[in-house]
Enzyme design. Sequence first.
Site, PDB file in Angstrom:
ATOM      1  N   LYS A 188       0.532  -0.836  -0.104  1.00 16.57           N
ATOM      2  CA  LYS A 188      -0.119  -0.016  -0.019  1.00 16.57           C
ATOM      3  C   LYS A 188       0.931   1.098  -0.166  1.00 16.57           C
ATOM      4  CE  LYS A 188      -3.651  -2.617   2.020  1.00 16.57           C
ATOM      5  NZ  LYS A 188      -4.810  -3.273   3.263  1.00 16.57           N
ATOM      6  N   GLN A 235      -4.986  -2.190   9.428  1.00 18.15           N
ATOM      7  CA  GLN A 235      -4.238  -3.414   9.118  1.00 18.15           C
ATOM      8  C   GLN A 235      -5.667  -4.785   9.900  1.00 18.15           C
ATOM      9  OE1 GLN A 235      -3.500  -3.669   6.215  1.00 18.15           O
ATOM     10  NE2 GLN A 235      -4.050  -5.843   5.845  1.00 18.15           N
ATOM     11  N   ASP A 244     -11.026   2.212   4.114  1.00 15.86           N
ATOM     12  CA  ASP A 244     -11.523   1.428   4.688  1.00 15.86           C
ATOM     13  C   ASP A 244     -13.169   0.763   4.324  1.00 15.86           C
ATOM     14  OD1 ASP A 244      -9.392  -1.107   3.789  1.00 15.86           O
ATOM     15  OD2 ASP A 244      -8.913  -0.995   5.990  1.00 15.86           O
TER      16      ASP A 244
HETATM   17  N1  GUN Z   1      -6.973  -7.303   6.206  1.00 16.54           N
HETATM   18  C1  GUN Z   1      -7.929  -7.792   4.970  1.00 16.54           C
HETATM   19  N2  GUN Z   1      -7.676  -7.838   4.089  1.00 16.54           N
HETATM   20  C2  GUN Z   1      -8.062  -5.949   4.572  1.00 16.54           C
HETATM   21  C3  GUN Z   1      -8.104  -4.347   3.796  1.00 16.54           C
HETATM   22  O1  GUN Z   1      -8.763  -5.035   2.799  1.00 16.54           O
HETATM   23  N3  GUN Z   1      -8.513  -3.638   4.971  1.00 16.54           N
HETATM   24  C4  GUN Z   1      -7.773  -3.943   6.069  1.00 16.54           C
HETATM   25  N4  GUN Z   1      -7.439  -2.537   6.447  1.00 16.54           N
HETATM   26  N5  GUN Z   1      -6.487  -5.245   5.837  1.00 16.54           N
HETATM   27  C5  GUN Z   1      -7.260  -5.960   5.597  1.00 16.54           C
END
Ligand code: GUN
Length: 283
Positions: free
Chosen positions: A54, A98, A121
């Site tokens: 990211k 996350q 998100d």
């Molecule tokens: N863990 C697995 N997929 C995601 C996601 O799309 N965003 C976040 N923040 N954590 C994740």
Amino acid sequence: MSGRIIDGKAVAQKVMAEITQGVERLKKEKRITPGLAAVLVGDNAASKIYVRNKRIACEKVGIYSIEKKLPGSTREEELLELINNLNLDPLIHGILIQLPLPPFLNTQKILSAVAPEKDVDGFHPINLGKLLAGNPEILPCTPLGVIRLLESISFDPAGKEAVVIGRSTIVGKPMAVLLLMRHATVTICHSKTKNLAEKIRQADLVVAAIGQSEFIKGDWIKPGAVVIDVGMNRRPDGSLVGDVEKSAGGKASFITPVPGGVGPMTIAMLLANTLEAARKQTS
Ligand code: GUN
């Protein structure tokens, strides 16, 4: 029939090029650089890779990004204080926690502490509620990426039989709602579903998000169906496979590869959400 591959990397690159232009415009017209903060608690190996990817993607499109890495022993109050500081930070327009968080932390409480307008998100209950109410503001990245992939092949869900396998809040549930909003007839399947193969045999669109290697068999796919494989499972030999057997490509009209299908789109949509959040917060 041999299915055509939906090249998620190529679609994501196109989206990233649009975002790069959008970021440049915001910098030029308003002197604002969109900013994203990623919060990582503990040292889950997969999460570390996601957060790194990211950050690299942010650099590519000109988004300012910071990583807040906290030890796995972090207490809830410390994490809430960090989130509150990020909520108040004018350089940060998007905050991503996350997942998964260590099990002793209350994930719902933590996600609810993120300012809804910075929740890039789309996991905050307010944003999920707005989606369910038919008035979406910030959409979860993976389902949004799947919609963009469907648009890239001019697949219109209206009137189609869509089967979503998986009922997570991150993918399955919002995916089903987005398809419903586009007038598909949606069936959500999960680990307790009976006769899964029969349900998938009826589907014009299959979205697989269960997290189990090649759980969905190639011969369950209706000839000509579109198959979107959200799965990303590591096999003992280290290779990555999806939730759908590769042989499904022989039946489908279009299928996403793993890797290189949905994965790159999730990150591209996170950047799109961050740019949009920056625009809204500064308009
Ligand atoms: N863990 C697995 N997929 C995601 C996601 O799309 N965003 C976040 N923040 N954590 C994740």
